[in-house]
Design a protein around this motif. Structure first.
Motif, short mmCIF file in Angstrom:
data_model
loop_
_atom_site.label_atom_id
_atom_site.label_comp_id
_atom_site.label_asym_id
_atom_site.label_seq_id
_atom_site.Cartn_x
_atom_site.Cartn_y
_atom_site.Cartn_z
N VAL A 1 0.77 -1.22 -0.04
CA VAL A 1 -0.04 0.04 -0.06
C VAL A 1 0.99 1.27 -0.16
N TYR A 2 0.37 2.05 -0.71
CA TYR A 2 1.24 3.52 -0.87
C TYR A 2 1.14 4.23 0.48
N ILE A 3 2.26 4.66 0.76
CA ILE A 3 2.35 5.32 2.21
C ILE A 3 1.36 6.59 2.20
N THR B 1 3.67 -0.75 3.65
CA THR B 1 3.81 0.48 2.80
C THR B 1 4.90 0.60 2.02
N CYS B 2 4.82 1.37 1.20
CA CYS B 2 5.77 1.68 0.16
C CYS B 2 5.85 3.08 -0.19
N THR B 3 6.81 3.58 -0.71
CA THR B 3 6.89 4.93 -1.40
C THR B 3 7.25 4.75 -2.99
N THR C 1 10.59 -3.20 -3.57
CA THR C 1 9.65 -3.90 -2.33
C THR C 1 9.04 -4.92 -2.89
N ILE C 2 8.38 -4.87 -4.07
CA ILE C 2 7.62 -5.98 -4.85
C ILE C 2 8.78 -6.97 -5.10
N MET D 1 8.01 -1.49 6.36
CA MET D 1 8.59 -0.86 5.34
C MET D 1 9.84 -0.21 6.13
N ARG D 2 9.98 0.22 7.38
CA ARG D 2 11.08 0.59 7.95
C ARG D 2 12.38 -0.33 8.00
#
Length: 682
Positions: free
Chosen positions: A353-355, A373-375, A382-383, A659-660
């Motif tokens: 999911v987008y941040i 989450t991702c940016t 990430t994917i 994500m972190r």
């Protein structure tokens, strides 16, 4: 602010339209049926073969022979060489390590396009001559403009040892792009560069067009406003985190105030919460003002709480919600159905999911399917990494940005058409087979958009292709496919573009400026298409000018705002297209111009709610009485709902922590992998 007139500041209309003289001698273009190309039907298909053959060197590993031949080409065929008196700035090829000039004409006797060029570098002069002699008198303007520059990749392979320098590879692509631009100028009658722009030098700002003037107005702020802000921030022990997309007036004052109050930070959304923690931990800030949309203030609040700074107050800039079309799309019932589909569709599923979504979205998503989450800068990795760690046995569901999802799919499809070696450059554990498997298991939500990035559509992309062929092209990952493909193409050909987050765009621009500073030419102009929200211009100007001043450079940097002519409209325009939530026309800072949905204004109406007046009002209330109940109306949303006995903040923070972990360790956390596998067995 100086607004000198000269070669960089011509008379311009409301959208910065400039008209230049084109061609050498008297350029003639006949709008009649194309003639048969002199090179025959196979000319275009065999371009790279023709160019390499023209070098006449059998062993392409013989660097000395290749260099000698290029130097010979540069000093031969005078009919393809521009004379010294025609080496004007308008004919310069931008971004080359050496100075290069290109011009063209269509001759009456054959209606074919002819080129001439020159460079003050022997090797660049040879590359220039190589292209000019192989295209001159071979094609009609239409045929030339239809050529895809991908043939140059084969040429660079053939000239591999000679073009080992990135500057030379970039130069070859830039020369060809400038040739395309010159031909388009002939076809279009000499009207080019229709978008407004802002030229940055080490000491000056030169706006071109009304839109650029409005953007430049506040880049040198009123010092009294800066002083008032600094005094209030010190008095209230308040830090400020703001997004790149703030109004230029606010950013100009904030940037100037940083000199006297260091607890001000302007960035993309990912870093805002981290800097707020630093301000609390290291700066002793007791209050944090967040200038952004609501999910940003929520993220700051949740991160401070997670780090143990519950007593630090967080404030938004309005009592009403500061919305975001993208974030709101993820709070819809349709998105919940999308998540439910992900939960039951496969054994192993991951929701990326987008941040830029609310804590509620993140919490609801995490409750239904494992979520990270991702940016825009780390979404691809990430994917790829998550698929790799699950040995390809993973279905990825991305959301809510439909354009970003489509662009990810486009990138994966393009990777499938390369080689295992090229794929491993992107991710070491993948090959074409694994990318094809991932592509078959990749889904994205198709009904979420960013209001601003939606405006970078096909018309804008077409204008860039035609009138800015030799400019550097930047694009946010959220832009529509047409603009995305344009920037992707530029990034793959001579490192002339970038796709990513706002920070990626800023870093790319600064990198190219640093390279130009090293060239140490007497004059150099770099031109960048700013394919994201125009509020970012403040950070670009400040960073670029600092770089130019430190280097004592004469480089000029032109930032182009890809705004359609219909974007600059009268505030009283009849039948103006309605913006969502009643925002029919967003007034510009000057001249009464505004932004229309049809033309696009590259400016977010929701971000503009974060005004300087709003910030000063919150600070004044903190100064008067920090216990005033009205301040609670400016606090981030406090969700009363819970999931399995836990608050939205508690559950919604989990995807952020995943994500972190990925950001720090470059792999998915054990907890996330275990969660995917455990739910896959249910």
């Amino acid at each position: 602010m100086s607004q000198r007139l000269g070669p960089l500041s011509r008379s311009s209309g409301s959208c910065g339209r400039r008209k230049r003289r084109t061609g050498f001698v008297s350029a003639v273009y006949k709008a009649e049926a194309p003639v048969e190309e002199a090179g025959g039907t196979g000319f275009v298909e065999n371009l790279h073969v023709e160019l390499i053959a023209d070098l006449g060197v059998k062993d392409d590993s013989d660097t000395g022979a290749l260099l000698k031949r290029l130097i010979e080409l540069g000093s031969s065929s005078p009919e393809f060489v521009l004379p010294q008196h025609e080496l004007t700035e308008e004919k310069r090829v931008p971004g080359c390590a050496s100075r290069v000039w290109i011009d063209c004409e269509v001759r009456e006797e054959d209606s074919l396009v002819h080129f001439r060029g020159y460079s003050d570098s022997a090797i660049s002069k040879g590359m220039c001559n190589l292209l000019c002699r192989n295209f001159s008198g071979k094609l009609t303007p239409e045929s030339f403009l239809s050529i895809d520059e991908s043939f140059l990749k084969e040429v660079t392979r053939g000239l591999g040892p000679v073009l080992s320098s990135s500057h030379r590879r970039h130069g070859l692509f830039s020369i060809f792009d400038s040739m395309r631009k010159r031909v388009h100028q002939l076809v279009s009658g000499g009207i080019d560069e229709p978008f407004p722009s802002l030229v940055i030098t080490k000491e000056d700002l030169i706006p071109q067009g009304k839109y650029a003037e409005s953007q430049a107005t506040y880049l040198k702020p009123d010092q009294s406003k800066v002083d008032d802000l600094v005094r209030s921030l010190k008095e209230t022990k308040c830090g400020v985190v703001a997004h790149f997309y703030m109004d230029p007036e606010v950013q100009g004052v904030l940037a100037a105030a940083q000199k006297d109050w260091p607890h001000i930070h302007i960035s993309d959304s990912l870093v805002m919460a981290d800097r707020a923690v630093d301000m609390a931990a290291e700066g002793g800030c007791e209050n944090i003002c967040v200038l952004g949309v609501d999910f940003m203030s929520e993220n700051v609040r949740a991160t401070l709480d997670h780090q143990g700074y519950n007593d630090v107050n967080v404030y938004r800039m309005d009592v009403d919600l500061i919305g975001c079309t993208l974030a709101e799309a993820a709070e819809s019932e349709r998105y919940e159905r999308y998540l439910e589909e992900a939960a039951r569709a496969t054994e192993n599923a991951l929701h990326v999911v987008y941040i830029n979504t609310s804590l509620k979205t993140k919490a609801v998503a995490q409750s239904k399917v494992p979520t990270i989450t991702c940016t825009s800068s780390n979404v691809v990795q990430t994917i790829l990494q998550s698929s790799s760690q699950l040995d390809g046995d993973l279905s990825v569901f991305y959301g809510p940005d439909a354009y970003m999802g489509a662009n990810i799919k486009e990138m994966l499809e393009q990777l499938c058409g390369t080689s295992d070696e090229e794929v491993r450059k992107i991710h070491k554990d993948h090959d074409i087979s694994s990318i094809k498997n991932l592509l078959s298991r990749f889904r994205y939500y198709q009904d979420g958009i960013c209001l601003v990035h939606d405006m970078f559509g096909s018309e804008v992309a077409q204008t860039i292709r035609e009138s800015y062929a030799d400019a550097f092209c930047t694009a946010h990952f959220e832009v529509p496919g047409e603009m995305f493909k344009l920037a992707l193409h530029a990034s793959h050909n001579g490192d002339r573009g970038v796709i990513g987050s706002t920070k990626n765009i800023l870093d790319f621009i600064l990198g190219k400026v640093a390279e130009a500073n090293e060239h140490n030419l007497e004059s150099e102009r770099l031109q960048f298409i700013l394919g994201t929200e125009s509020g970012m211009i403040t950070s670009v100007v400040n960073a670029v000018q600092e770089s130019l001043r430190e280097a004592g450079s004469n480089v000029e940097v032109e930032i182009v705002f890809p705004v359609n002519s219909s974007a600059i409209t009268s505030a009283s325009q009849a039948n103006a297209p309605a913006m969502p939530f009643g925002l029919d026309i967003v007034p510009g800072p000057a001249g009464g111009e505004g932004c229309s949905m049809e033309g696009g204004c590259a400016s977010c109406p929701y971000m503009k709610i974060n005004s300087l007046d709003a910030l000063m009002f919150v600070l004044s209330k903190l100064e008067e009485d920090d216990s005033d109940p009205i301040l609670q109306d400016y606090a981030p949303r406090n969700y009363e709902e819970s999931i399995d006995g836990k608050s939205f903040a508690q559950v919604g923070t989990v995807p952020i922590l995943h994500m972190r972990h990925f950001t720090q360790h470059k792999c998915m956390s054990d907890d996330l992998v275990a969660d995917i596998k455990a739910r896959g067995l249910q």
